[in-house]
Design a protein around this motif. Structure first.
Motif, PDB file in Angstrom:
ATOM      1  N   ALA A 207       6.814  10.457  15.620  1.00 48.68           N
ATOM      2  CA  ALA A 207       5.839   9.980  14.627  1.00 48.68           C
ATOM      3  C   ALA A 207       6.220  10.487  13.240  1.00 48.68           C
ATOM      4  O   ALA A 207       6.909  11.496  13.093  1.00 48.68           O
ATOM      5  CB  ALA A 207       4.443  10.456  14.992  1.00 48.68           C
ATOM      6  N   GLY A 208       5.767   9.746  12.222  1.00 51.56           N
ATOM      7  CA  GLY A 208       5.963  10.187  10.851  1.00 51.56           C
ATOM      8  C   GLY A 208       7.376  10.049  10.323  1.00 51.56           C
ATOM      9  O   GLY A 208       7.745  10.714   9.352  1.00 51.56           O
ATOM     10  N   VAL A 209       8.186   9.197  10.926  1.00 52.30           N
ATOM     11  CA  VAL A 209       9.561   8.991  10.500  1.00 52.30           C
ATOM     12  C   VAL A 209       9.737   7.528  10.117  1.00 52.30           C
ATOM     13  O   VAL A 209       9.446   6.634  10.920  1.00 52.30           O
ATOM     14  CB  VAL A 209      10.553   9.363  11.627  1.00 52.30           C
ATOM     15  N   ALA A 210      10.197   7.277   8.898  1.00 53.43           N
ATOM     16  CA  ALA A 210      10.290   5.910   8.399  1.00 53.43           C
ATOM     17  C   ALA A 210      11.321   5.084   9.154  1.00 53.43           C
ATOM     18  O   ALA A 210      11.124   3.892   9.385  1.00 53.43           O
ATOM     19  CB  ALA A 210      10.619   5.925   6.909  1.00 53.43           C
ATOM     20  N   ARG A 211      12.429   5.718   9.527  1.00 58.17           N
ATOM     21  CA  ARG A 211      13.483   5.003  10.260  1.00 58.17           C
ATOM     22  C   ARG A 211      13.786   5.793  11.527  1.00 58.17           C
ATOM     23  O   ARG A 211      14.760   6.548  11.595  1.00 58.17           O
ATOM     24  CB  ARG A 211      14.731   4.838   9.392  1.00 58.17           C
ATOM     25  N   PRO A 212      12.960   5.653  12.546  1.00 59.61           N
ATOM     26  CA  PRO A 212      13.089   6.493  13.749  1.00 59.61           C
ATOM     27  C   PRO A 212      14.393   6.282  14.497  1.00 59.61           C
ATOM     28  O   PRO A 212      14.842   5.153  14.695  1.00 59.61           O
ATOM     29  CB  PRO A 212      11.882   6.077  14.592  1.00 59.61           C
ATOM     30  N   THR A 213      14.976   7.391  14.920  1.00 63.31           N
ATOM     31  CA  THR A 213      16.234   7.354  15.678  1.00 63.31           C
ATOM     32  C   THR A 213      16.031   7.948  17.071  1.00 63.31           C
ATOM     33  O   THR A 213      16.878   8.697  17.564  1.00 63.31           O
ATOM     34  CB  THR A 213      17.344   8.109  14.927  1.00 63.31           C
ATOM     35  N   ASP A 214      14.906   7.589  17.677  1.00 64.83           N
ATOM     36  CA  ASP A 214      14.620   8.048  19.043  1.00 64.83           C
ATOM     37  C   ASP A 214      14.719   6.883  20.028  1.00 64.83           C
ATOM     38  O   ASP A 214      14.123   6.904  21.097  1.00 64.83           O
ATOM     39  CB  ASP A 214      13.229   8.674  19.115  1.00 64.83           C
ATOM     40  N   ARG A 215      15.490   5.865  19.679  1.00 68.29           N
ATOM     41  CA  ARG A 215      15.545   4.647  20.484  1.00 68.29           C
ATOM     42  C   ARG A 215      16.418   4.862  21.716  1.00 68.29           C
ATOM     43  O   ARG A 215      17.408   5.599  21.670  1.00 68.29           O
ATOM     44  CB  ARG A 215      16.021   3.480  19.622  1.00 68.29           C
ATOM     45  N   LEU A 216      16.045   4.204  22.780  1.00 70.31           N
ATOM     46  CA  LEU A 216      16.668   4.439  24.088  1.00 70.31           C
ATOM     47  C   LEU A 216      17.437   3.216  24.580  1.00 70.31           C
ATOM     48  O   LEU A 216      17.134   2.079  24.184  1.00 70.31           O
ATOM     49  CB  LEU A 216      15.586   4.794  25.109  1.00 70.31           C
ATOM     50  N   PRO A 217      18.398   3.418  25.467  1.00 70.02           N
ATOM     51  CA  PRO A 217      19.078   2.276  26.083  1.00 70.02           C
ATOM     52  C   PRO A 217      18.074   1.409  26.839  1.00 70.02           C
ATOM     53  O   PRO A 217      17.049   1.909  27.329  1.00 70.02           O
ATOM     54  CB  PRO A 217      20.072   2.938  27.041  1.00 70.02           C
ATOM     55  N   PRO A 218      18.317   0.118  26.955  1.00 65.80           N
ATOM     56  CA  PRO A 218      17.377  -0.783  27.620  1.00 65.80           C
ATOM     57  C   PRO A 218      17.150  -0.405  29.079  1.00 65.80           C
ATOM     58  O   PRO A 218      18.092  -0.134  29.818  1.00 65.80           O
ATOM     59  CB  PRO A 218      18.044  -2.155  27.495  1.00 65.80           C
ATOM     60  N   GLY A 219      15.867  -0.366  29.448  1.00 63.28           N
ATOM     61  CA  GLY A 219      15.502   0.000  30.814  1.00 63.28           C
ATOM     62  C   GLY A 219      15.173   1.469  30.977  1.00 63.28           C
ATOM     63  O   GLY A 219      14.759   1.893  32.057  1.00 63.28           O
ATOM     64  N   LYS A 220      15.300   2.244  29.887  1.00 69.15           N
ATOM     65  CA  LYS A 220      15.058   3.686  29.959  1.00 69.15           C
ATOM     66  C   LYS A 220      13.725   4.100  29.346  1.00 69.15           C
ATOM     67  O   LYS A 220      13.452   5.288  29.208  1.00 69.15           O
ATOM     68  CB  LYS A 220      16.190   4.438  29.235  1.00 69.15           C
ATOM     69  N   GLY A 221      12.882   3.108  29.004  1.00 67.73           N
ATOM     70  CA  GLY A 221      11.612   3.412  28.365  1.00 67.73           C
ATOM     71  C   GLY A 221      10.503   2.508  28.852  1.00 67.73           C
ATOM     72  O   GLY A 221      10.473   2.121  30.021  1.00 67.73           O
ATOM     73  N   ILE A 222       9.608   2.139  27.951  1.00 73.15           N
ATOM     74  CA  ILE A 222       8.386   1.430  28.331  1.00 73.15           C
ATOM     75  C   ILE A 222       8.381  -0.053  27.950  1.00 73.15           C
ATOM     76  O   ILE A 222       7.382  -0.742  28.164  1.00 73.15           O
ATOM     77  CB  ILE A 222       7.148   2.109  27.704  1.00 73.15           C
ATOM     78  N   VAL A 223       9.443  -0.565  27.381  1.00 70.59           N
ATOM     79  CA  VAL A 223       9.488  -1.981  27.013  1.00 70.59           C
ATOM     80  C   VAL A 223       9.379  -2.852  28.262  1.00 70.59           C
ATOM     81  O   VAL A 223      10.005  -2.569  29.293  1.00 70.59           O
ATOM     82  CB  VAL A 223      10.788  -2.318  26.250  1.00 70.59           C
ATOM     83  N   GLN A 224       8.602  -3.919  28.161  1.00 68.46           N
ATOM     84  CA  GLN A 224       8.401  -4.846  29.275  1.00 68.46           C
ATOM     85  C   GLN A 224       9.505  -5.912  29.234  1.00 68.46           C
ATOM     86  O   GLN A 224       9.332  -7.008  28.731  1.00 68.46           O
ATOM     87  CB  GLN A 224       7.018  -5.494  29.153  1.00 68.46           C
TER      88      GLN A 224
END
Length: 279
Positions: A207-224
Motif C-alpha cells: 500500500a501507499g506506493v504509486a508504482r507498486p513492484t509487488d506483482r506476481l507471476p500468473p497463477g501465484k496470486g488472487i487474480v481470477q
C-alpha cells in the motif's frame, strides 16, 4: 504473424535490471511472440551514449518484434513547458513505433494528477498525433493514482476525447486492486480494447506506493484467470497479452528463467480458461 488470441509479449519492466540486448534475447529464447518496450528502455540506452538510430538497430537486430511501445508518462495532466516537452517526446515515440513496425502505443497516467476534464483535450491531442502515424493509443488506469484509478474514470476520459484510435488498456493487476477483477471489464466494448497487460496480485498487496513492484507471476496470486482470460477470448481480442510483473524477487533471478516461467505459466492458464486455445 497471424493475429489470434494468445499472442504473448514480454514487458521489459518484468526483467527491469537486465540490459536491453540481453532482455530482448531472453524474451526471444523463452518463446514470447514479441516484446513491450518502454520509453525508459530508450532513455537508458541514450544515457549509455547510444543514438536513437543505434537503439532502433539494436532492437531490429534482436530477432523479436516489438508488439507494444510505451510513451513517456505524464502528458495527460502536464501543462506549460513540461507539456510541450512530453508531446515532443510523444511524437518521437510515434516515429520509433513506425520504424519498428509496431502499431500500438500505451500510456499510464504518470506521476502528475489533475481533473479529468483537463486531461480530455490532452488525450484528444495525443490521439490526433498518433493517428498521423497510423497508430492506436491505449490508456490504462493505475489503481494507486489519485485521480485516474478506476474503470469508470478511464471511461469518462476515453469517451470525452472521442478519438477512434484511442481505447482501453486492461491490466489485471490494477483491475483486481480497484475491485474490478474477474469479468469486471465486461462493459468495455470489444473494439475499444487495444492492449492487455497481466500479472498476479498478492492477497496482501503493498500500500501507499504509486508504482507498486509487488506483482506476481500468473497463477501465484488472487487474480481470477478463468474469468479474465475467458472474457478476453469471448470478446475476440487478438492483441498481445503483455506480461508485466515487476518485482525485486524477479529481478534477482536469471532473466531467461523469469521469461521462460512467464511463457509456461501463461500458456497453462490460457489452456485452462480457453479450451480451444492452441499455441
Amino acid at each position: 504473424m497471424t493475429k489470434k488470441f494468445g499472442r504473448l509479449a514480454l514487458h521489459m519492466w518484468t526483467i527491469d535490471t537486465t540490459p536491453l540486448a540481453a532482455a530482448l534475447d531472453a524474451a526471444r529464447q523463452a518463446g514470447f511472440d514479441a516484446v513491450e518496450l518502454r520509453r525508459t528502455d530508450f532513455k537508458r540506452c541514450f544515457d549509455a551514449g547510444m543514438s536513437n538510430k543505434q537503439v532502433l538497430d539494436l532492437i531490429r537486430n534482436s530477432g523479436i518484434p516489438v508488439g507494444v511501445l510505451g510513451v513517456e508518462y505524464g502528458w495527460l495532466f502536464a501543462s506549460g513547458d513540461e507539456s510541450k516537452r512530453l508531446f515532443t517526446v510523444f511524437r518521437e515515440s510515434c516515429e520509433n513505433a513506425v520504424a519498428l513496425g509496431c502499431d500500438t502505443l500505451i500510456s499510464a497516467p504518470g506521476p502528475i494528477a489533475g481533473p479529468i476534464s483537463d486531461a480530455i483535450p490532452y488525450l484528444r491531442r495525443a490521439g490526433e498525433i498518433a493517428g498521423e502515424y497510423g497508430l492506436r493509443l491505449a490508456i490504462e488506469f493505475n489503481s494507486q493514482h489519485p485521480v485516474l484509478n478506476t474503470l469508470a474514470v478511464l471511461r469518462e476520459l476515453i469517451d470525452g476525447a472521442k478519438q477512434k484510435n484511442c481505447g482501453y488498456l486492461i491490466d489485471t493487476y490494477h483491475f483486481a486492486r480497484s475491485g474490478a477483477g474477474g469479468r469486471g471489464f465486461e462493459s468495455v466494448p470489444a473494439e475499444q480494447i487495444i492492449c492487455f497487460q497481466y500479472s498476479d496480485v498478492s492477497a496482501t498487496p503493498v500500500a501507499g506506493v504509486a508504482r507498486p513492484t509487488d506483482r506476481l507471476p500468473p497463477g501465484k496470486g488472487i487474480v481470477q484467470w478463468r474469468e479474465v482470460l475467458g472474457l478476453l477470448a469471448e470478446k475476440g481480442y487478438t492483441g498481445y497479452l503483455s506480461y508485466e510483473a515487476p518485482n525485486p524477487a524477479q529481478w534477482a533471478r536469471s532473466p531467461y528463467d523469469v521469461a521462460r516461467e512467464g511463457v509456461d505459466l501463461t500458456r497453462s492458464l490460457i489452456r485452462d480458461a480457453v479450451p480451444s486455445y492452441a499455441v
